[in-house]
Design a protein around this motif. Structure first.
Motif, PDB file in Angstrom:
ATOM      1  N   VAL A 149      -1.533  13.221  -2.707  1.00 49.84           N
ATOM      2  CA  VAL A 149      -1.672  12.045  -1.840  1.00 49.84           C
ATOM      3  C   VAL A 149      -1.888  12.475  -0.392  1.00 49.84           C
ATOM      4  O   VAL A 149      -2.682  11.867   0.342  1.00 49.84           O
ATOM      5  CB  VAL A 149      -0.432  11.139  -1.964  1.00 49.84           C
ATOM      6  CG1 VAL A 149      -0.494   9.990  -0.959  1.00 49.84           C
ATOM      7  CG2 VAL A 149      -0.310  10.590  -3.383  1.00 49.84           C
TER       8      VAL A 149
ATOM      9  N   CYS B 268       2.476   3.357  -6.311  1.00 49.34           N
ATOM     10  CA  CYS B 268       2.305   4.779  -6.016  1.00 49.34           C
ATOM     11  C   CYS B 268       3.564   5.331  -5.356  1.00 49.34           C
ATOM     12  O   CYS B 268       4.052   6.404  -5.719  1.00 49.34           O
ATOM     13  CB  CYS B 268       1.087   4.978  -5.116  1.00 49.34           C
ATOM     14  SG  CYS B 268       0.655   6.702  -4.799  1.00 49.34           S
TER      15      CYS B 268
ATOM     16  N   CYS C 179       0.874   9.977  -8.676  1.00 45.96           N
ATOM     17  CA  CYS C 179       0.974  10.110  -7.217  1.00 45.96           C
ATOM     18  C   CYS C 179       1.927  11.242  -6.847  1.00 45.96           C
ATOM     19  O   CYS C 179       3.096  11.017  -6.515  1.00 45.96           O
ATOM     20  CB  CYS C 179       1.454   8.795  -6.606  1.00 45.96           C
ATOM     21  SG  CYS C 179       0.251   7.470  -6.706  1.00 45.96           S
TER      22      CYS C 179
ATOM     23  N   ILE D 232      -7.263   9.820  -5.705  1.00 43.65           N
ATOM     24  CA  ILE D 232      -6.258  10.872  -5.890  1.00 43.65           C
ATOM     25  C   ILE D 232      -6.704  11.727  -7.066  1.00 43.65           C
ATOM     26  O   ILE D 232      -6.794  11.239  -8.193  1.00 43.65           O
ATOM     27  CB  ILE D 232      -4.869  10.268  -6.173  1.00 43.65           C
ATOM     28  CG1 ILE D 232      -4.426   9.375  -5.006  1.00 43.65           C
ATOM     29  CG2 ILE D 232      -3.843  11.367  -6.410  1.00 43.65           C
ATOM     30  CD1 ILE D 232      -3.133   8.626  -5.270  1.00 43.65           C
TER      31      ILE D 232
ATOM     32  N   PHE E 270      -4.913   2.828  -4.654  1.00 44.83           N
ATOM     33  CA  PHE E 270      -5.425   4.181  -4.827  1.00 44.83           C
ATOM     34  C   PHE E 270      -6.132   4.271  -6.176  1.00 44.83           C
ATOM     35  O   PHE E 270      -5.863   3.485  -7.091  1.00 44.83           O
ATOM     36  CB  PHE E 270      -4.283   5.198  -4.776  1.00 44.83           C
ATOM     37  CG  PHE E 270      -3.617   5.309  -3.432  1.00 44.83           C
ATOM     38  CD1 PHE E 270      -4.163   6.098  -2.437  1.00 44.83           C
ATOM     39  CD2 PHE E 270      -2.436   4.617  -3.175  1.00 44.83           C
ATOM     40  CE1 PHE E 270      -3.543   6.210  -1.200  1.00 44.83           C
ATOM     41  CE2 PHE E 270      -1.807   4.724  -1.944  1.00 44.83           C
ATOM     42  CZ  PHE E 270      -2.365   5.518  -0.953  1.00 44.83           C
TER      43      PHE E 270
END
Length: 320
Positions: free
Chosen positions: A188, A101, A183, A178, A16
């Motif tokens: 998310v 994450c 996270c 993101i 991510f």
């Protein structure tokens, strides 16, 4: 062809991208330095408070035991998000792997849930101390305190185990950016290409339960505390009771206010920028404020600090 592209996007790059705070500011280096200083202040403040509580026999009471647990949670709380954010900024990489994450999400949700219930336990402790002072040593003995603290950690962990695996198993076939500095579950979820509406309703109901249960305990405790304070004949007793409770209520308002915004307000009230600012408040600033709230206004803690530093009578005069 489109189906193959979807599969490639879904099964290919699992990292991510954390857009983060620094992209929102003109002077990211200065912001990075400020956050680093705040991080060090939070760690040092909470470590000192824990050491004071466990080294001074006068602070070996249920109230200070719960404060030490709060400091431990705050230290872990800020350590889950800030170091990764600062390292990414320094090395110029804003990626986080899916396992990282998930672990960050689990720890964050667990600590947030644990703190909700810990603040309720602290309110109950104050209720027993003020409303039932003669029975306080029995009702809040060491075994009860350990059970309450363990219950807070277990309930927080259950929250983490409930939300993290479910959130991370949704298919992410959209942009993997993101719009946050860590996270967080809502941030998310926005990346998922599947219908998450039912899960969001379930999460909302769980968060309402997680918030309302401690709020009811806190509200009930302080209702009876205020009644008891009102009946006190001693002005000094009322002043001491208010001083003790006001510190706790300040922390409750700061923490729960931000949590209500994040997890209970409709999505129409949210923007990525607002969400990040609120998260900065209760993820970064609250761990700095808590030890200050519980130490600067507390003569017992300041007295223990004086003894630890052995600063002599000059310092003693400043805390009277």
């Amino acid at each position: 062809m489109e189906n193959m592209n979807w599969v490639a996007n879904h099964t290919g790059q699992n990292d991510f991208i954390l857009v983060g705070l620094f992209s929102q500011f003109k002077h990211p280096t200065l912001l990075c330095l400020v956050i680093f200083v705040v991080f060090l202040m939070a760690l040092s403040g909470n470590i000192i408070l824990i050491l004071l509580i466990y080294s001074d026999v006068h602070l070996h009471t249920p109230m200070y035991f719960f404060i030490s647990q709060l400091s431990l949670m705050d230290m872990m709380y800020i350590s889950v998000t800030v170091p990764k954010m600062l390292i990414n900024q320094v090395i110029g990489v804003n990626r986080i792997s899916a396992p990282e994450c998930g672990m960050q999400m689990f720890l964050y949700v667990t600590l947030a849930g644990s703190e909700f219930f810990l603040l309720a336990s602290m309110a109950y402790d104050r209720y027993v101390a003020i409303c039932h002072p003669l029975r306080y040593p029995v009702l809040m003995n060491q075994r009860v305190c350990l059970l309450l603290a363990s219950g807070c950690w277990i309930l927080g962990s259950a929250d983490g185990f409930l939300f993290t695996p479910t959130t991370m198993t949704f298919p992410f076939c959209r942009s993997r950016e993101i719009h946050h500095f860590f996270c967080e579950v809502p941030a998310v979820l926005k990346l998922s290409c599947s219908d998450t509406s039912l899960y969001e309703i379930f999460m909302y109901l769980c968060c309402v339960l997680m918030l309302l249960t401690p709020v009811m305990i806190i509200s009930s405790s302080y209702y009876f505390i205020l009644l008891t304070i009102h009946r006190m004949n001693s002005a000094e007793g009322r002043k001491k009771a208010f001083a003790t409770c006001s510190s706790h209520m300040t922390v409750v308002i700061l923490f729960y206010g931000a949590a209500v915004y994040t997890y209970m307000l409709p999505t129409s009230y949210h923007t990525p920028e607002k969400d990040m600012m609120v998260s900065v408040f209760y993820t970064i600033l609250t761990p700095v404020l808590n030890p200050l709230i519980y130490s600067l206004r507390n003569k017992d803690v300041m007295g223990a600090l004086k003894k630890m530093l052995n600063l002599g009578p000059v310092f003693q005069e400043t805390i009277k």
